[in-house]
Write a protein that holds these residues in place. Structure first.
Motif, PDB file in Angstrom:
ATOM      1  N   LEU A  42       0.838  -1.203   0.000  1.00 28.29           N
ATOM      2  CA  LEU A  42       0.000   0.000   0.000  1.00 28.29           C
ATOM      3  C   LEU A  42       0.873   1.253   0.000  1.00 28.29           C
ATOM      4  O   LEU A  42       0.571   2.243  -0.665  1.00 28.29           O
ATOM      5  CB  LEU A  42      -0.900  -0.023   1.244  1.00 28.29           C
ATOM      6  N   ASP A  43       1.974   1.180   0.737  1.00 22.46           N
ATOM      7  CA  ASP A  43       2.908   2.310   0.820  1.00 22.46           C
ATOM      8  C   ASP A  43       3.515   2.612  -0.566  1.00 22.46           C
ATOM      9  O   ASP A  43       3.649   3.776  -0.945  1.00 22.46           O
ATOM     10  CB  ASP A  43       4.009   1.962   1.832  1.00 22.46           C
ATOM     11  N   ILE A  44       3.848   1.559  -1.305  1.00 24.65           N
ATOM     12  CA  ILE A  44       4.399   1.763  -2.656  1.00 24.65           C
ATOM     13  C   ILE A  44       3.315   2.366  -3.562  1.00 24.65           C
ATOM     14  O   ILE A  44       3.588   3.295  -4.335  1.00 24.65           O
ATOM     15  CB  ILE A  44       4.912   0.433  -3.274  1.00 24.65           C
ATOM     16  N   LEU A  45       2.080   1.859  -3.423  1.00 28.01           N
ATOM     17  CA  LEU A  45       0.973   2.364  -4.252  1.00 28.01           C
ATOM     18  C   LEU A  45       0.734   3.850  -3.975  1.00 28.01           C
ATOM     19  O   LEU A  45       0.620   4.655  -4.905  1.00 28.01           O
ATOM     20  CB  LEU A  45      -0.294   1.548  -3.968  1.00 28.01           C
ATOM     21  N   ILE A  46       0.686   4.207  -2.679  1.00 29.70           N
ATOM     22  CA  ILE A  46       0.448   5.614  -2.326  1.00 29.70           C
ATOM     23  C   ILE A  46       1.601   6.480  -2.852  1.00 29.70           C
ATOM     24  O   ILE A  46       1.388   7.565  -3.395  1.00 29.70           O
ATOM     25  CB  ILE A  46       0.269   5.777  -0.789  1.00 29.70           C
ATOM     26  N   GLY A  47       2.832   5.958  -2.713  1.00 30.61           N
ATOM     27  CA  GLY A  47       3.997   6.685  -3.221  1.00 30.61           C
ATOM     28  C   GLY A  47       3.896   6.923  -4.717  1.00 30.61           C
ATOM     29  O   GLY A  47       4.148   8.025  -5.209  1.00 30.61           O
ATOM     30  N   ALA A  48       3.470   5.883  -5.463  1.00 32.68           N
ATOM     31  CA  ALA A  48       3.348   6.004  -6.928  1.00 32.68           C
ATOM     32  C   ALA A  48       2.278   7.019  -7.301  1.00 32.68           C
ATOM     33  O   ALA A  48       2.487   7.865  -8.173  1.00 32.68           O
ATOM     34  CB  ALA A  48       3.015   4.643  -7.527  1.00 32.68           C
ATOM     35  N   LEU A  49       1.130   6.958  -6.596  1.00 29.29           N
ATOM     36  CA  LEU A  49       0.041   7.890  -6.913  1.00 29.29           C
ATOM     37  C   LEU A  49       0.450   9.321  -6.583  1.00 29.29           C
ATOM     38  O   LEU A  49       0.161  10.253  -7.343  1.00 29.29           O
ATOM     39  CB  LEU A  49      -1.237   7.510  -6.145  1.00 29.29           C
TER      40      LEU A  49
END
Lengths: 95, 221
Positions: B39-46
């Motif tokens: 989730l942390d990677i996803l939020i970072g990407a967004l």
């Protein structure tokens, strides 16, 4: 204390480190586990602001080093934090 | 899970991946993955996508909100209700059956000019069924009262139809007594407007996050 910028700067104050080493170090000294997205968000911001810079390497794991501007920034952040800690502890004694 | 993490990491903007992609992949290889970590990677990407393509993603979001708003305009309707007191609770189900008979409902459809455009295309039985779906009858206070509600796109017609429906109960059954006044519905009902607009905004932004990088890639080639 969970501001990733200060945590990364404090970790690099000890010496050059790559992403995974920073994560491990931060978990050790601050008991905070930064996720890769949070860590690289902070690294991107700090590099843009000139507080850290990459060290030349042939490895895929890219180490970073603290710049003079980064050291000044860290000193400022820690001194503000110290003031908060001092005031908070003083008030706690009186309470 | 590491494979999934690498897939999510591809959501970062191309320019960012060019600079930090290898390092992030090395970090993914070294770490122990978990759900919060993904989730942390996803939020970072967004976050990075919004930072790099913020204006275009915002435009997608606004377009999504506009589409959602137009859906609201098409589907808005008014609800009108009448409360009827019941003398004998046992008589309610019979009264409902009588009132909602096909013949009674068709009289109301004709009187109020409902479904005029459908009448030449659809059989009368289907129109009556459609009308029945616009009616809601609920028992209140241990069957001491019932509410008769109708929803339609025009508030004056909604009131007239509700009055006619209430009248059906009053005419056919001496055990049901009506309250004299049915007021004109003032507000459109049935939709959580803010929720629909917010969903439209988010869906538009999500579409933007997926589509803008593709647009950028096409432009680059």
């Amino acid at each position: 204390m969970s501001d990733p910028t200060v945590l990364v700067l404090a970790s690099l104050a000890e010496g050059d480190k790559h992403g995974y080493a920073m994560m491990e170090d931060i978990e050790r000294f601050a008991a905070v586990r930064l996720g890769p997205g949070t860590l690289y968000g902070a690294i991107t911001r700090m590099e843009e602001r000139g507080w850290i810079r990459p060290v030349k390497t042939k490895d895929r794991r890219q180490p970073y080093t603290l710049t003079a501007a980064g050291k000044t920034r860290l000193a400022g952040e820690l001194s503000a934090l110290q003031q908060v800690v001092k005031t908070g502890l003083g008030r706690l004694k009186q309470a | 899970m590491k494979r999934l993490a690498r897939l999510i990491a591809r959501l970062y903007p191309a320019a960012w991946r060019h600079r930090y992609g290898q390092e992030l992949e090395a970090l993914i290889e070294d770490s122990k993955p978990s759900l919060p970590w993904l989730l942390d990677i996803l939020i970072g990407a967004l976050t990075m996508q919004i930072k790099s393509n913020g204006l275009r993603i915002a435009l997608f979001g606004i377009a999504g909100a506009i589409v959602a708003a137009s859906t609201l305009a098409i589907n808005d309707y008014y609800v009108c209700s009448a409360v009827l007191n019941v003398r004998d609770a046992n008589a309610v189900s019979t009264a409902i059956q009588q009132a909602l008979s096909r013949r009674s409902l068709w009289r109301i459809i004709e009187k109020n000019g409902l479904y005029e455009s459908d009448r030449n295309r659809i059989p009368n039985e289907d129109i009556t069924e459609k009308f029945r779906h616009s009616i809601l009858i609920k028992s209140l206070q241990n069957q001491q009262a019932i509410t008769v509600s109708y929803h339609g796109p025009d508030r004056v017609i909604a009131k007239a139809v509700t009055e006619d429906l209430a009248q059906l109960f009053l005419n056919d059954n001496s055990n049901i007594i009506g309250l004299p006044e049915i007021s004109l519905p003032q507000r459109r009902a049935g939709h959580k407007r803010a929720g629909i607009l917010f969903t439209g905004l988010c869906a538009g932004m999500a579409a933007g996050v997926c589509y803008v990088p593709i647009m950028n890639r096409r432009r680059a080639t």
